[in-house]
Design an enzyme around this catalytic site. Sequence first.
Site, PDB file in Angstrom:
ATOM      1  N   CYS A   1      -0.496   5.532  10.120  1.00 34.67           N
ATOM      2  CA  CYS A   1       0.696   4.806  10.580  1.00 34.67           C
ATOM      3  C   CYS A   1       0.302   3.506  11.250  1.00 34.67           C
ATOM      4  O   CYS A   1      -0.531   3.495  12.147  1.00 34.67           O
ATOM      5  CB  CYS A   1       1.465   5.611  11.618  1.00 34.67           C
ATOM      6  SG  CYS A   1       2.045   7.181  11.049  1.00 34.67           S
TER       7      CYS A   1
ATOM      8  N   GLU B   1       0.827  -1.197   0.000  1.00 38.97           N
ATOM      9  CA  GLU B   1       0.000   0.000   0.000  1.00 38.97           C
ATOM     10  C   GLU B   1       0.865   1.251   0.000  1.00 38.97           C
ATOM     11  O   GLU B   1       1.967   1.254   0.542  1.00 38.97           O
ATOM     12  CB  GLU B   1      -0.882   0.004   1.258  1.00 38.97           C
ATOM     13  CG  GLU B   1      -1.741  -1.252   1.348  1.00 38.97           C
ATOM     14  CD  GLU B   1      -2.685  -1.302   2.542  1.00 38.97           C
ATOM     15  OE1 GLU B   1      -3.629  -2.084   2.487  1.00 38.97           O
ATOM     16  OE2 GLU B   1      -2.467  -0.559   3.524  1.00 38.97           O
TER      17      GLU B   1
ATOM     18  N   CYS C   1       1.651  -2.649  15.578  1.00 40.76           N
ATOM     19  CA  CYS C   1       1.587  -2.280  14.155  1.00 40.76           C
ATOM     20  C   CYS C   1       0.953  -3.408  13.357  1.00 40.76           C
ATOM     21  O   CYS C   1       1.371  -4.564  13.453  1.00 40.76           O
ATOM     22  CB  CYS C   1       2.997  -1.997  13.646  1.00 40.76           C
ATOM     23  SG  CYS C   1       3.075  -1.699  11.864  1.00 40.76           S
TER      24      CYS C   1
ATOM     25  N   CYS D   1       6.303  -7.064   6.897  1.00 39.02           N
ATOM     26  CA  CYS D   1       7.434  -6.538   7.661  1.00 39.02           C
ATOM     27  C   CYS D   1       7.866  -7.606   8.653  1.00 39.02           C
ATOM     28  O   CYS D   1       7.035  -8.309   9.222  1.00 39.02           O
ATOM     29  CB  CYS D   1       7.028  -5.268   8.409  1.00 39.02           C
ATOM     30  SG  CYS D   1       8.402  -4.485   9.298  1.00 39.02           S
TER      31      CYS D   1
ATOM     32  N   CYS E   1       6.611  -5.474  15.507  1.00 45.42           N
ATOM     33  CA  CYS E   1       6.177  -4.561  16.575  1.00 45.42           C
ATOM     34  C   CYS E   1       4.699  -4.856  16.874  1.00 45.42           C
ATOM     35  O   CYS E   1       3.871  -4.852  15.956  1.00 45.42           O
ATOM     36  CB  CYS E   1       6.356  -3.106  16.144  1.00 45.42           C
ATOM     37  SG  CYS E   1       8.065  -2.723  15.692  1.00 45.42           S
TER      38      CYS E   1
ATOM     39  N   SER F   1      12.405   6.126   7.755  1.00 45.80           N
ATOM     40  CA  SER F   1      11.981   5.843   9.124  1.00 45.80           C
ATOM     41  C   SER F   1      12.392   4.419   9.482  1.00 45.80           C
ATOM     42  O   SER F   1      12.147   3.489   8.726  1.00 45.80           O
ATOM     43  CB  SER F   1      10.454   5.992   9.218  1.00 45.80           C
ATOM     44  OG  SER F   1       9.994   5.680  10.505  1.00 45.80           O
TER      45      SER F   1
ATOM     46  N   ASN G   1      -2.774   4.538  16.465  1.00 47.73           N
ATOM     47  CA  ASN G   1      -3.908   4.208  15.601  1.00 47.73           C
ATOM     48  C   ASN G   1      -4.370   2.806  15.929  1.00 47.73           C
ATOM     49  O   ASN G   1      -3.549   1.913  16.125  1.00 47.73           O
ATOM     50  CB  ASN G   1      -3.480   4.294  14.134  1.00 47.73           C
ATOM     51  CG  ASN G   1      -3.173   5.722  13.732  1.00 47.73           C
ATOM     52  OD1 ASN G   1      -3.998   6.612  13.914  1.00 47.73           O
ATOM     53  ND2 ASN G   1      -1.968   5.955  13.240  1.00 47.73           N
TER      54      ASN G   1
ATOM     55  N   CYS H   1       3.600   8.442   1.285  1.00 45.64           N
ATOM     56  CA  CYS H   1       4.091   7.451   2.226  1.00 45.64           C
ATOM     57  C   CYS H   1       4.162   6.135   1.461  1.00 45.64           C
ATOM     58  O   CYS H   1       3.147   5.652   0.956  1.00 45.64           O
ATOM     59  CB  CYS H   1       3.095   7.379   3.378  1.00 45.64           C
ATOM     60  SG  CYS H   1       3.488   6.112   4.575  1.00 45.64           S
TER      61      CYS H   1
HETATM   62  N1  SAH Z   1       9.494   0.173   9.807  1.00 42.64           N
HETATM   63  C1  SAH Z   1       9.655   1.590   9.830  1.00 42.64           C
HETATM   64  C2  SAH Z   1       8.652   2.360   9.004  1.00 42.64           C
HETATM   65  C3  SAH Z   1       7.195   1.971   9.043  1.00 42.64           C
HETATM   66  S1  SAH Z   1       6.109   2.525  10.269  1.00 42.64           S
HETATM   67  C4  SAH Z   1       9.625   2.086  11.257  1.00 42.64           C
HETATM   68  O1  SAH Z   1       9.280   1.331  12.144  1.00 42.64           O
HETATM   69  O2  SAH Z   1      10.016   3.230  11.484  1.00 42.64           O
HETATM   70  C5  SAH Z   1       6.047   4.240  10.397  1.00 42.64           C
HETATM   71  C6  SAH Z   1       5.791   4.700  11.809  1.00 42.64           C
HETATM   72  O3  SAH Z   1       4.471   4.354  12.283  1.00 42.64           O
HETATM   73  C7  SAH Z   1       6.759   4.076  12.794  1.00 42.64           C
HETATM   74  O4  SAH Z   1       7.223   5.041  13.695  1.00 42.64           O
HETATM   75  C8  SAH Z   1       5.873   3.073  13.491  1.00 42.64           C
HETATM   76  O5  SAH Z   1       6.392   2.656  14.719  1.00 42.64           O
HETATM   77  C9  SAH Z   1       4.576   3.824  13.590  1.00 42.64           C
HETATM   78  N2  SAH Z   1       3.424   2.986  13.905  1.00 42.64           N
HETATM   79  C10 SAH Z   1       3.280   1.656  13.694  1.00 42.64           C
HETATM   80  N3  SAH Z   1       2.084   1.229  14.129  1.00 42.64           N
HETATM   81  C11 SAH Z   1       1.452   2.301  14.631  1.00 42.64           C
HETATM   82  C12 SAH Z   1       0.155   2.496  15.204  1.00 42.64           C
HETATM   83  N4  SAH Z   1      -0.703   1.504  15.349  1.00 42.64           N
HETATM   84  N5  SAH Z   1      -0.156   3.747  15.592  1.00 42.64           N
HETATM   85  C13 SAH Z   1       0.700   4.771  15.429  1.00 42.64           C
HETATM   86  N6  SAH Z   1       1.913   4.648  14.894  1.00 42.64           N
HETATM   87  C14 SAH Z   1       2.299   3.420  14.501  1.00 42.64           C
END
Ligand code: SAH
Length: 366
Positions: free
Chosen positions: A355, A104, A131, A124, A128, A213, A312, A117
């Site tokens: 995000c 996406e 996410c 991935c 985390c 990022s 989110n 974005c």
């Molecule tokens: N893998 C990279 C880029 C992708 S995510 C990274 O981790 O930086 C982009 C951003 O969104 C990251 O800071 C990530 O931690 C954040 N993110 C992931 N899930 C999220 C969520 N549910 N709510 C808010 N931010 C989130």
Amino acid sequence: MSELSLTPKKSMPPVHLSDLSLKERKLKCEELGLPGFRADQVSRHWYGHLSNDNTSWTDMSRADIETISEALLPQLLREVRTLDCDGGMTRKTVWRLHDNSLVESVLMRYTDRVTMCISSQAGCGMACPFCATGQAGLTRNLSAAEIFEQVRAGAQAMKHDEIAGGEGRISNIVFMGMGEPLANYNRVITAIHRIVKPVPEGLGISARNVTVSTVGLVPRIYDLAKEGMPLRLAISLHAPDDELRDTLVPINLQYKVSEVLDAAWHYSETVKRRVSIEYAMIRDVNDQAFRAEMLARLLVGKDVHVNLIPLNPTEGSDWTASRKSDEQKFVEILERFNIPVTIRDTRGREIDGACGQLAAKEVNVQ
Ligand code: SAH
């Protein structure tokens, strides 16, 4: 549309013009028995006029166009669907790749900029827990062209007046879609070359407006500092202490907070750019006043900016965004230490485009 539920075969796509530098494109043309200057012509159409309708390429013979298209312009991204919100100023696109993997990208128009974005991997591997992308695991790395073509598609949509607000250009790129960009390092760097080098080599977007990022792959941050491009670096920190970060960003088991921050300061000093610290605000998990203070002490005096991201919601997670009052307190503590902090305006929540919400769910949709 049973087609959409096919399982990915996980294979890299065929080579594409956007995988190659201008010099490599010239060599390729010569290999194909065409004059080298065809590379320049096709590149001007592709990166300059953003035209993938080769019937308008009137400066080239039909036969040569066909030879080049067949060898170097396979269709890498097929639009599965687009979802708009914010009155058409935010658009999420789900793309199907040649092996049926889904990724996406999200285009966001603001008053002063247009940000895309983009995804660097299908899925991935960083896992985390907050996410959505991390939950399904890694399908595969994207090729440089698969990464870049997301940008080109967005630039074309802007040029063709498909986004509310009129014709325009993409000004900013953030590697905040699916995937961990530094885990697909070489291809991401190649894609960035295509993004920043001027026409006919690439799109000519300023490297200063490209943000990488990362969860904090420490050796790759040092590599990035050597690339000679003034890219913005964002570190997804989310916790100031190893104990909590080990659970929120599992790569922390390998690279500790202090190592990640040392790498970030090295980056900022070498590249002379302020580093962003991303911090998803998760209610009663990482948003306490004592953690704000711990974070402030790590960052004080550094060339840094903190981006707080209200969490989110993602399917299957009980975690939720911080209370406004806790968020405010967190901001106040950081400000007391003179640390610049902003709360990110989270675009695209209602289309699962914000995000951490990108999961290419369409695999399950008929
Ligand atoms: N893998 C990279 C880029 C992708 S995510 C990274 O981790 O930086 C982009 C951003 O969104 C990251 O800071 C990530 O931690 C954040 N993110 C992931 N899930 C999220 C969520 N549910 N709510 C808010 N931010 C989130």
